[in-house]
Design an enzyme around this catalytic site. Structure first.
Site, mmCIF file in Angstrom:
data_model
loop_
_atom_site.group_PDB
_atom_site.id
_atom_site.type_symbol
_atom_site.label_atom_id
_atom_site.label_comp_id
_atom_site.label_asym_id
_atom_site.label_seq_id
_atom_site.Cartn_x
_atom_site.Cartn_y
_atom_site.Cartn_z
ATOM 1 N N GLY A 26 7.005 69.110 72.028
ATOM 2 C CA GLY A 26 8.254 68.665 72.641
ATOM 3 C C GLY A 26 9.433 69.481 72.130
ATOM 4 N N ASP A 79 9.908 62.429 73.399
ATOM 5 C CA ASP A 79 10.180 63.854 73.591
ATOM 6 C C ASP A 79 11.375 64.094 74.510
ATOM 7 O OD1 ASP A 79 8.491 65.335 71.948
ATOM 8 O OD2 ASP A 79 6.775 64.967 73.252
ATOM 9 N N LYS A 196 -9.937 80.769 64.429
ATOM 10 C CA LYS A 196 -11.029 80.253 65.251
ATOM 11 C C LYS A 196 -10.634 79.038 66.107
ATOM 12 C CE LYS A 196 -15.043 81.550 64.803
ATOM 13 N NZ LYS A 196 -15.462 82.864 65.318
ATOM 14 N N LYS A 230 -5.822 90.183 66.272
ATOM 15 C CA LYS A 230 -7.102 89.495 66.389
ATOM 16 C C LYS A 230 -7.013 88.377 67.443
ATOM 17 C CE LYS A 230 -10.519 87.161 63.547
ATOM 18 N NZ LYS A 230 -10.763 86.587 62.228
ATOM 19 N N CYS A 387 22.766 47.278 68.787
ATOM 20 C CA CYS A 387 21.954 46.374 69.603
ATOM 21 C C CYS A 387 21.551 45.137 68.793
ATOM 22 C CB CYS A 387 20.757 47.126 70.193
ATOM 23 S SG CYS A 387 20.216 46.368 71.733
ATOM 24 N N HIS A 515 23.031 51.561 72.825
ATOM 25 C CA HIS A 515 22.437 52.515 71.883
ATOM 26 C C HIS A 515 23.159 53.861 71.956
ATOM 27 C CE1 HIS A 515 18.832 50.215 70.700
ATOM 28 N NE2 HIS A 515 18.942 49.694 71.898
ATOM 29 N N GLU A 517 23.054 56.247 69.994
ATOM 30 C CA GLU A 517 22.245 57.358 69.457
ATOM 31 C C GLU A 517 21.578 58.182 70.551
ATOM 32 O OE1 GLU A 517 21.567 54.137 69.187
ATOM 33 O OE2 GLU A 517 19.421 53.678 69.053
HETATM 34 N N1 GLN Z 1 15.763 42.145 70.731
HETATM 35 C C1 GLN Z 1 17.112 42.242 71.184
HETATM 36 C C2 GLN Z 1 17.239 41.978 72.664
HETATM 37 O O1 GLN Z 1 16.271 42.028 73.377
HETATM 38 C C3 GLN Z 1 17.720 43.584 70.833
HETATM 39 C C4 GLN Z 1 17.054 44.730 71.503
HETATM 40 C C5 GLN Z 1 17.398 46.050 70.873
HETATM 41 O O2 GLN Z 1 17.875 46.110 69.758
HETATM 42 N N2 GLN Z 1 17.138 47.130 71.560
HETATM 43 O O3 GLN Z 1 18.318 41.720 73.144
#
Ligand code: GLN
Length: 544
Positions: A26, A79, A196, A230, A387, A515, A517
């Site tokens: 990846g 990935d 190999k 090789k 989250c 999220h 990230e």
């Molecule tokens: N378990 C929590 C929910 O479903 C948080 C989910 C998460 O952190 N991605 O809301």
């Protein structure tokens, strides 16, 4: 599933893997993408996974690493996270197909009678479906890089390999390149690198009708001229197309190493692409910063899957990116929430520059997460809750300041009194796995004057979600009165997306329901991670 049309003349790189898994196919595909993009090409990436799961979102993160979420709400292989970090092209649900999805589509067509009574077979029906999904993903691109998951020799990969073999015949010969990634093990007792397994892996490829054009050899040390010769001899690959990719201390070096090996020049030659020399200054700057950090900070990630860093892949990288933006090295310490719960907050977290509680599912460790958040709040250690991390921060605050000692999420106890985190009414009747998830990009409106509005430098943002539970609006007023700032809400005001504490109370205490990230890149670190690392560095300076 899409049908096959080719609007524009797209070229293709197919990446396969041999000998063993986990060679970093990846990353290699993503790095090739970065190199093509640095030459000004409009590129895309696609991953084809041989497993049968139709919904990778339901797979256990300890087995398969993180589930990466795209803007359009697809739950995909990790990935794709590498791809998005290395190239600017955004992935969609067409960027990742599993065998399960391909077969599901074929079986649905059969049920609808679309095959007009023919015998439905792997060749041509399944392979046609695979080809169609590759061609559909290539629309409008100069180049599509397709990574075939798994290792050559696996039964489950065969239909994918057969489909790309057919594609080479279908397309112009100069429009496809096959890159095969293999391992050259170093045998200590013999003091030798062994070729190999690679010979056998290429033999297997040729047996199914694919002659690799380029070999990328994963090694501990760079390989000699003699080894290249090789390998060339035994694999029928030209010696100048045998590349070596030794282990790197940072993944962001891979594009530079592959460039040094001449990989992107070779690809230009084979695909007959004329392009400018790649602009690699940005990648060089990133590697320079990572190798010469001016400061260091350690961040504790308090979670449940601490044994497998792969399950927090994007988070890990986003923290590193936040470090790059601050000229700092970030040491990430995975802390087992259950150990914090057992009473070790001070021992586990006392020496850290920041505490982060990431996303997660299930009750295990939740009390430990809450204990960690309380510790960070009371000690004024920069805290970032993502989250589930935000949800646990809301519980902690409700318990400590809103006279709700039993506050929790109804994920863990559906009949709970004090469910500050709960399912929205319309979600409660859905039972299909993954059916109630809020997935993909949603807009969020930031409160004027809030810390997060300052960090983002704008009032309307878009971030990716993957969760079922939400901040319970029944407790909104009560928690606000208790001092919790609801600094981000959905545009219609109905969902709480971000929380924070006033700067007078805490230097950095931020939670987000999404999220962030997933959208951080080394070339464009996410503002929340940049600000969080800056706050952690500041905290560390004042503490010592
Ligand atoms: N378990 C929590 C929910 O479903 C948080 C989910 C998460 O952190 N991605 O809301």
């Amino acid at each position: 599933m899409a049908t096959a049309t080719r609007v524009k003349h797209t070229k293709f790189i197919f990446v396969t893997g041999g000998v063993v898994s986990s060679l970093g196919k990846g990353l290699c595909a993503a790095s090739m993408g970065a190199l093509r993009e640095a030459r000004g090409l409009n590129i895309g990436l696609q991953k084809l996974d041989p497993y049968l799961n139709v919904d990778p979102g339901t797979m256990n993160p300890t087995q398969h690493g993180e589930v990466f979420v795209t803007d359009d709400g697809a739950e995909t292989d990790l990935d794709l996270g590498h791809y998005e970090r290395f190239v600017s092209h955004r992935m969609t649900r067409h960027s990742n197909y599993t065998s399960g999805q391909i077969y599901e589509s074929v079986i649905r067509k059969e049920r609808r009678g679309e095959y007009l009574g023919q015998t439905v077979q792997v060749i041509p029906h399944v392979t046609n479906e695979i080809r169609a999904s590759i061609l559909a993903a290539s629309e409008g691109l100069d180049l599509l890089i397709v990574e075939i998951g798994g290792t050559v020799g696996d039964i489950k990969s065969l239909p994918f390999l057969e489909a790309i073999r057919q594609l080479r015949l279908q397309l112009d010969a100069r429009d496809t390149v096959f890159v095969h990634l293999t391992l050259l093990p170093f045998i200590k007792t013999a003091g030798e690198i062994k070729t190999k397994p690679t010979q056998h892996s290429v033999m297997k490829m040729r047996e199914i009708g694919i002659q690799p054009d380029i070999l990328v050899c994963r090694t501990e040390e760079p390989i000699s001229r003699a080894t290249r010769d090789k390998l060339a001899m035994f694999t029928n690959v030209r010696a100048d197309s045998v590349m070596s990719l030794p282990d790197q201390d940072t993944i962001y070096k891979v594009p530079l190493v592959l460039h040094g090996e001449g990989l992107d020049d070779k690809i230009c030659e084979l695909l007959n692409i004329w392009s400018r020399e790649p602009k690699l200054d940005e990648w060089k700057r990133i590697v320079h910063t990572l190798e010469n950090p001016r400061q260091r900070v350690s961040i504790g990630v308090v979670g449940k899957y601490v044994d497998l860093a792969e399950s927090y892949k994007s988070l890990h990288e986003a923290l590193i990116h936040g470090g790059i933006a601050n000229n700092a090295a970030v040491e990430i310490v995975y802390v087992d929430a259950e150990q914090v719960q057992a009473g070790g907050a001070d021992v586990q977290l006392g020496r850290l520059g920041g505490v982060l509680v990431p996303g997660g599912f299930g009750e295990r460790g939740s009390e430990g997460k809450i204990a960690a958040i309380r510790f960070a709040r009371e000690r004024k250690i920069p805290f970032f809750g993502i989250c589930l991390g935000m949800q646990m921060a809301v519980c902690e605050y409700a318990r400590s300041f809103a006279d709700l000692p039993g506050a929790h999420s109804s994920e863990f106890d559906p009949n709970l009194d004090g469910a500050v985190i709960a399912l929205m009414a319309e979600q409660q009747s859905v039972t299909e796995k993954g059916g109630t998830m809020r997935l993909g990009a949603y807009d969020c409106e930031l409160a004027p004057g809030s810390l997060v509005a300052r960090i983002y430098g704008k009032s309307r943002i878009s971030e990716r979600h993957r969760h079922r539970f939400e901040f319970n609006n029944r407790y909104r007023e009560r928690l606000e009165r208790a001092g919790l700032r609801l600094s981000g809400v959905s545009p219609d005001g109905s969902l709480v997306e971000m929380i924070e504490l006033a700067p007078e109370t805490h230097p950095f205490f931020v939670g987000c329901q999404f999220h962030p990230e997933f959208k951080s890149r080394p070339t464009a670190p996410h503002p929340l991670f940049t600000a969080y690392i800056a706050a952690s560095l500041q905290y560390q300076r004042t503490r010592t």
